[in-house]
Design a protein around this motif. Structure first.
Motif, PDB file in Angstrom:
ATOM      1  N   ALA A  77       2.006  19.382  -4.133  1.00 42.68           N
ATOM      2  CA  ALA A  77       2.026  19.509  -2.606  1.00 42.68           C
ATOM      3  C   ALA A  77       1.734  20.948  -2.071  1.00 42.68           C
ATOM      4  O   ALA A  77       1.020  21.253  -1.276  1.00 42.68           O
ATOM      5  CB  ALA A  77       3.400  19.202  -1.815  1.00 42.68           C
ATOM      6  N   PRO A 113      13.961   4.661   3.168  1.00 45.98           N
ATOM      7  CA  PRO A 113      13.403   5.214   4.423  1.00 45.98           C
ATOM      8  C   PRO A 113      12.121   5.781   4.462  1.00 45.98           C
ATOM      9  O   PRO A 113      11.401   5.731   3.503  1.00 45.98           O
ATOM     10  CB  PRO A 113      14.564   6.870   4.321  1.00 45.98           C
ATOM     11  CG  PRO A 113      15.245   6.750   3.396  1.00 45.98           C
ATOM     12  CD  PRO A 113      14.881   5.484   2.454  1.00 45.98           C
ATOM     13  N   LYS A 114      11.426   5.792   5.740  1.00 46.17           N
ATOM     14  CA  LYS A 114      10.125   5.810   6.204  1.00 46.17           C
ATOM     15  C   LYS A 114       9.526   6.955   5.290  1.00 46.17           C
ATOM     16  O   LYS A 114       8.465   6.452   4.805  1.00 46.17           O
ATOM     17  CB  LYS A 114      10.190   6.185   7.745  1.00 46.17           C
ATOM     18  CG  LYS A 114       8.694   6.468   8.121  1.00 46.17           C
ATOM     19  CD  LYS A 114       8.826   7.187   9.380  1.00 46.17           C
ATOM     20  CE  LYS A 114       8.833   8.542   9.115  1.00 46.17           C
ATOM     21  NZ  LYS A 114       8.620   9.368  10.407  1.00 46.17           N
ATOM     22  N   HIS A 115       9.904   8.038   5.155  1.00 48.08           N
ATOM     23  CA  HIS A 115       9.434   9.223   4.395  1.00 48.08           C
ATOM     24  C   HIS A 115       9.307   8.711   2.758  1.00 48.08           C
ATOM     25  O   HIS A 115       8.085   9.070   2.258  1.00 48.08           O
ATOM     26  CB  HIS A 115       9.816  10.562   4.738  1.00 48.08           C
ATOM     27  CG  HIS A 115      11.220  10.474   4.657  1.00 48.08           C
ATOM     28  ND1 HIS A 115      11.659  10.654   3.367  1.00 48.08           N
ATOM     29  CD2 HIS A 115      12.230  10.334   5.557  1.00 48.08           C
ATOM     30  CE1 HIS A 115      13.335  10.647   3.395  1.00 48.08           C
ATOM     31  NE2 HIS A 115      13.580  10.481   4.631  1.00 48.08           N
ATOM     32  N   ASP A 116      10.122   8.188   2.308  1.00 48.23           N
ATOM     33  CA  ASP A 116      10.151   7.440   1.042  1.00 48.23           C
ATOM     34  C   ASP A 116       8.879   6.329   0.943  1.00 48.23           C
ATOM     35  O   ASP A 116       8.318   6.321  -0.104  1.00 48.23           O
ATOM     36  CB  ASP A 116      11.276   7.030   0.499  1.00 48.23           C
ATOM     37  CG  ASP A 116      12.253   8.319   0.532  1.00 48.23           C
ATOM     38  OD1 ASP A 116      12.016   9.164  -0.415  1.00 48.23           O
ATOM     39  OD2 ASP A 116      13.465   8.212   1.011  1.00 48.23           O
ATOM     40  N   LEU A 118       6.343   6.392   2.793  1.00 48.90           N
ATOM     41  CA  LEU A 118       4.942   6.923   2.753  1.00 48.90           C
ATOM     42  C   LEU A 118       4.625   7.729   1.445  1.00 48.90           C
ATOM     43  O   LEU A 118       3.484   7.450   1.131  1.00 48.90           O
ATOM     44  CB  LEU A 118       5.012   8.190   3.993  1.00 48.90           C
ATOM     45  CG  LEU A 118       5.414   7.929   5.355  1.00 48.90           C
ATOM     46  CD1 LEU A 118       5.408   9.008   6.198  1.00 48.90           C
ATOM     47  CD2 LEU A 118       4.325   6.752   5.950  1.00 48.90           C
ATOM     48  N   ARG A 119       5.597   8.221   0.937  1.00 43.09           N
ATOM     49  CA  ARG A 119       5.531   8.602  -0.465  1.00 43.09           C
ATOM     50  C   ARG A 119       5.053   7.551  -1.603  1.00 43.09           C
ATOM     51  O   ARG A 119       4.150   7.797  -2.305  1.00 43.09           O
ATOM     52  CB  ARG A 119       6.706   9.322  -1.050  1.00 43.09           C
ATOM     53  CG  ARG A 119       6.556   9.689  -2.545  1.00 43.09           C
ATOM     54  CD  ARG A 119       7.873  10.457  -3.047  1.00 43.09           C
ATOM     55  NE  ARG A 119       7.868  10.625  -4.429  1.00 43.09           N
ATOM     56  CZ  ARG A 119       8.445   9.695  -5.272  1.00 43.09           C
ATOM     57  NH1 ARG A 119       9.102   8.675  -4.752  1.00 43.09           N
ATOM     58  NH2 ARG A 119       8.365  10.098  -6.503  1.00 43.09           N
ATOM     59  N   TYR A 192      -0.790   5.494   8.171  1.00 43.85           N
ATOM     60  CA  TYR A 192      -0.803   6.511   6.918  1.00 43.85           C
ATOM     61  C   TYR A 192      -1.478   5.621   5.814  1.00 43.85           C
ATOM     62  O   TYR A 192      -2.288   6.119   5.046  1.00 43.85           O
ATOM     63  CB  TYR A 192       0.880   6.906   6.687  1.00 43.85           C
ATOM     64  CG  TYR A 192       0.884   8.026   5.679  1.00 43.85           C
ATOM     65  CD1 TYR A 192       0.729   9.202   5.994  1.00 43.85           C
ATOM     66  CD2 TYR A 192       0.980   7.456   4.081  1.00 43.85           C
ATOM     67  CE1 TYR A 192       1.020  10.117   4.901  1.00 43.85           C
ATOM     68  CE2 TYR A 192       1.296   8.348   3.286  1.00 43.85           C
ATOM     69  CZ  TYR A 192       1.110   9.739   3.644  1.00 43.85           C
ATOM     70  OH  TYR A 192       1.230  10.711   2.753  1.00 43.85           O
ATOM     71  N   ASP A 394      11.436   4.567  -8.428  1.00 43.32           N
ATOM     72  CA  ASP A 394      10.605   4.958  -9.573  1.00 43.32           C
ATOM     73  C   ASP A 394      10.735   4.666 -10.816  1.00 43.32           C
ATOM     74  O   ASP A 394       9.772   4.348 -11.540  1.00 43.32           O
ATOM     75  CB  ASP A 394      10.967   6.774  -9.342  1.00 43.32           C
ATOM     76  CG  ASP A 394      10.178   7.432  -8.083  1.00 43.32           C
ATOM     77  OD1 ASP A 394       9.679   6.821  -7.363  1.00 43.32           O
ATOM     78  OD2 ASP A 394      10.204   8.587  -8.265  1.00 43.32           O
ATOM     79  N   ALA A 433       3.759  14.926  -9.489  1.00 38.86           N
ATOM     80  CA  ALA A 433       3.706  14.248  -8.249  1.00 38.86           C
ATOM     81  C   ALA A 433       5.302  13.886  -7.857  1.00 38.86           C
ATOM     82  O   ALA A 433       5.703  13.539  -6.977  1.00 38.86           O
ATOM     83  CB  ALA A 433       3.191  12.770  -8.306  1.00 38.86           C
ATOM     84  N   GLY A 434       6.084  14.284  -8.849  1.00 39.52           N
ATOM     85  CA  GLY A 434       7.567  14.157  -8.598  1.00 39.52           C
ATOM     86  C   GLY A 434       8.103  12.619  -8.882  1.00 39.52           C
ATOM     87  O   GLY A 434       9.075  12.515  -8.428  1.00 39.52           O
TER      88      GLY A 434
END
Lengths: 483, 483
Positions: A77, A113-116, A118-119, A192, A394, A433-434
């Motif tokens: 990032a 969760p939403k942000h996950d 998106l990732r 997104y 993951d 990218a983690g």
């Protein structure tokens, strides 16, 4: 490179990037409509890097390929690297073998969760996958805000506790679990994903797999119930009262507002009530096609007599995809024994919560998507009974999803050894990218789950079971089938 | 707006944004060095929006303020809104009351994956906070890759299992937990934070709180041990053999390469071994100041006789910050009874794993950072024994962190009612950002933890305990103190 492009020609010389940050921020592609829509051509000469795509999606994939030519820090990032970077002169021409390159993510068994999400979409796009099939509802949770039926989330979006390990062990954790996406969240996820050329295909699974909805609106079912705390199939099923059918159509009305995808998942699987299964498949077929959409059902929906031409997600073992295509239906191939990412990755005793048959990286890479005009492509399915956090998702997804990306994109044969060789570099991209992937030699100590027992299955036994279950599908596809 | 700016003048008229996407992508600030470095001026007239900052940080904060004038969708990662948007004509002049506006995040008790840390930095920056104090090591885990001592992470980065609930109950979950940041991850986190004007202050807590390191390198301690699976203070402490002191300096050498922050945390807290406590405080004082850095220690480090002038994080209750400042030390105020975000948010029986004293939103908002030339500012501390996922960190942090942001930024008094009124709008921003905050009326059902008992403390009793513990600090700060 991964997935392997169709054609790569390395030439002498290289292009030197003196200012990596500016190079990356201005990297984009031109459009050349003579190329396949999702295809692209990347040309690196000593004077520059050119990306040309058959459409914006193709140009996007070309950019993804260029990133694979650069230091892996581009997957972070933020970074500080003043260069210079050197890129070999190369010409790459590429286009995908299949149009539907997907991943089903089950956000019902465990909410993500939403942000996950998106990732996760970022990771799909990085692998040139283009469908996120979101399994939004199930017995254990309803994850989508529906304005007209608020109890679907106030009651249906959480459960008292969850099972720990596979269902045979009857162990529970006493800890509530829940969460849902607001309609604003969904609009964000869809927008997104669209920016990354990923289509979000929603699924409202019914008339079975509805216990969370029935806990919220018992009048839609046969008895009072609660959101399921157990894995496995529940007895709950929608009734077919006119009010219930109307409510379901209301729900799908809101789904259509939110999701522009051509396909809309309706489930139709694992339901003991043939009448309800038929009724909802046919009602929703009419409703969705009237709105210009196509229903997507699991292969059990073929049990419905005279099922009209919807798209089928063929999950029950090998051979079923071809049979369904032969019977005249469009199909997305997702045979469990090849692409169910919740299945155990090895028979190593350290494998966390081992369920299903062994499904190694090699198995996924060797998956061959049947080549038939009605096979749209393929998707992996990632059920999350045993993935209670994005970290575990993951672990289950990667690197098997990377192998799948190659199976569904790359029309050229490679060898597994060559794939593993390329994967070694690709894992560094995932590190950047983690992504907490499963290391090739087994789980990290903290990825093990000695606290939660699995239920490993034998492959031959599972295939025999599947063959029995899908006899009727094979008959549909036979030259003298009863379809 | 939140935190409340120093001066707001609303004027007649408005500016119409016809193309929101372009407006946002080009929104930035000019520099005017006559303004305070972190200060800014935002001017909206019918013809445009102007942002001027005293430095790039000030301009960044001006942009954050402009975003608060826009629809909350700007806090989403993607959206479709063609406008027009209307912004009232306004002039805002602002600058922070304190220079150190921080949050300590404990990634040792529960590891937070890199991408979640990046998201947490976004949330700090959105609140105009500028310090992320990362508590990287503790008895229960070592989270930082050290090239020279790989066992710190191969052994120290995970534990066999964790306690469930507070330590009095002696319940364990049997589930391994772990994770660590590679040095590349740290470079990314530091660079990402810097782009948002957040300084990452690392903390290597020692010589107590080192059981994870001692599990990896038993020769640094007094006995064989394992990474702690328990909450509470362990007996493990670094020995003071020359080889151990040298190893610790090696570790700090790598820390200095990674973290450009002026302050470097050295812990010094909760250690029964006075000799080791003194030795490491003095050795690291010399080492860090020789490299142009300033050690940051918890207030227990003041027990060291003739402690040289390091910066102190004053955590043990009210009044201690002023005493330490009076004694001549620079101080960061973080009194537990005002800003420990792991403390229970109410005495509602639904509050998950209630520990510490009640620390309501109102308590945090009413926190007054002592005004003294040696008080650098303040920080909240977010210990994560009972936050085993980023979702729980969200719950503990928000909206109390929003209240803290106002306490440490806004020099102008507001009223709590007015704050809550502004917070109502701010919660919509948090919704858009996907923050799973604690609703004002109590936890959502799935945020409760009936499976895990807490250990609530009484405030009067806790304050008496703290007064006793910190008597020596008060003596330091008294006019005839022994310093």
């Amino acid at each position: 490179m991964l997935p392997l492009p169709r054609s790569i020609t390395v030439q002498p010389g290289s292009f030197v990037i003196n200012d990596p940050a500016t190079f990356l921020s201005t990297l984009s592609g031109e459009i050349d409509k003579t190329l396949p829509p999702e295809g692209y051509r990347v040309t690196v000469t000593p004077t520059g890097v050119s990306v040309v795509g058959g459409s914006p999606a193709g140009a996007f994939y070309g950019v993804q390929t260029v990133k694979q030519l650069l230091p892996t820090v581009v997957y972070r990032a933020a970074w500080q690297d003043d260069g210079p970077w050197e890129v070999p002169c190369i010409e790459i021409t590429d286009s995908p073998a299949f149009a539907w390159r997907g991943c089903m993510l089950d956000v019902a068994r465990h909410f993500m969760p939403k942000h996950d999400v998106l990732r996760f979409i970022d990771l799909l796009a990085m692998h040139k996958l283009n469908v996120l099939h979101l399994h939004l509802t199930d017995d254990q949770g309803w994850r989508l805000q529906i304005r007209r039926y608020p109890r679907l989330t106030s009651v249906g979006a959480w459960r008292r506790e969850s099972m720990v390990g596979s269902r045979q062990h009857e162990r529970f954790n006493g800890r509530p679990h829940g969460g849902f996406y607001t309609q604003d969240d969904i609009r964000e996820i869809v927008a997104y994903a669209a920016q990354r050329f990923v289509t979000v295909v929603p699924e409202i699974d019914l008339p079975g797999h509805t216990q969370a909805a029935l806990a919220a609106y018992p009048q839609w079912g046969l008895e009072e119930t609660e959101v399921s705390t157990r894995w496995g199939i529940s007895r709950g099923v929608l009734n077919t009262l006119p009010e219930t059918v109307a409510a379901i159509k209301d729900i799908f009305g809101e789904v259509l507002e939110l999701f522009p995808a051509k396909h809309i998942g309706i489930g139709g699987d694992e339901c003991g009530d043939r009448e309800a299964q038929s009724r909802y498949a046919l009602e929703l077929y009419s409703f969705l096609t009237a709105h210009g959409r196509i229903p997507l059902g699991w292969d059990e929906v073929l049990e419905v007599p005279d099922l009209p031409p919807m798209t089928i997600a063929a999950w029950r073992g090998p051979g079923v995809t071809e049979a369904i295509a032969s019977a005249g239906y469009e199909v997305v191939a997702c045979p469990d024994t090849s692409v169910y990412l919740d299945y155990r990755q090895s028979d190593d005793p350290r494998e966390p919560i081992p369920v299903g048959t062994v499904l190694t990286l090699s198995d996924v890479w060797h998956f061959e998507v049947p080549d038939h005009e009605r096979v749209l492509g393929a998707q992996v399915n990632l059920w999350t009974e045993h993935a209670d956090s994005p970290r575990t998702v993951d672990y289950l997804a990667f690197p098997r999803l990377s192998a799948f990306a190659e199976a569904v994109w790359s029309p050229q044969p490679s060898t597994y050894d060559m794939f593993v060789h390329r994967l070694t570099t690709h894992l560094k991209r995932l590190d950047a990218a983690g992504v907490e992937y499963r290391p090739l030699d087994g789980p990290l100590p903290w990825q093990e789950r000695p606290d939660a027992a699995g239920w490993p299955r034998d492959r031959a036994e599972r295939e025999a079971e599947l063959r029995k279950q899908t006899q009727f599908v094979r008959r549909l596809g036979a030259p003298d089938g009863d379809h």
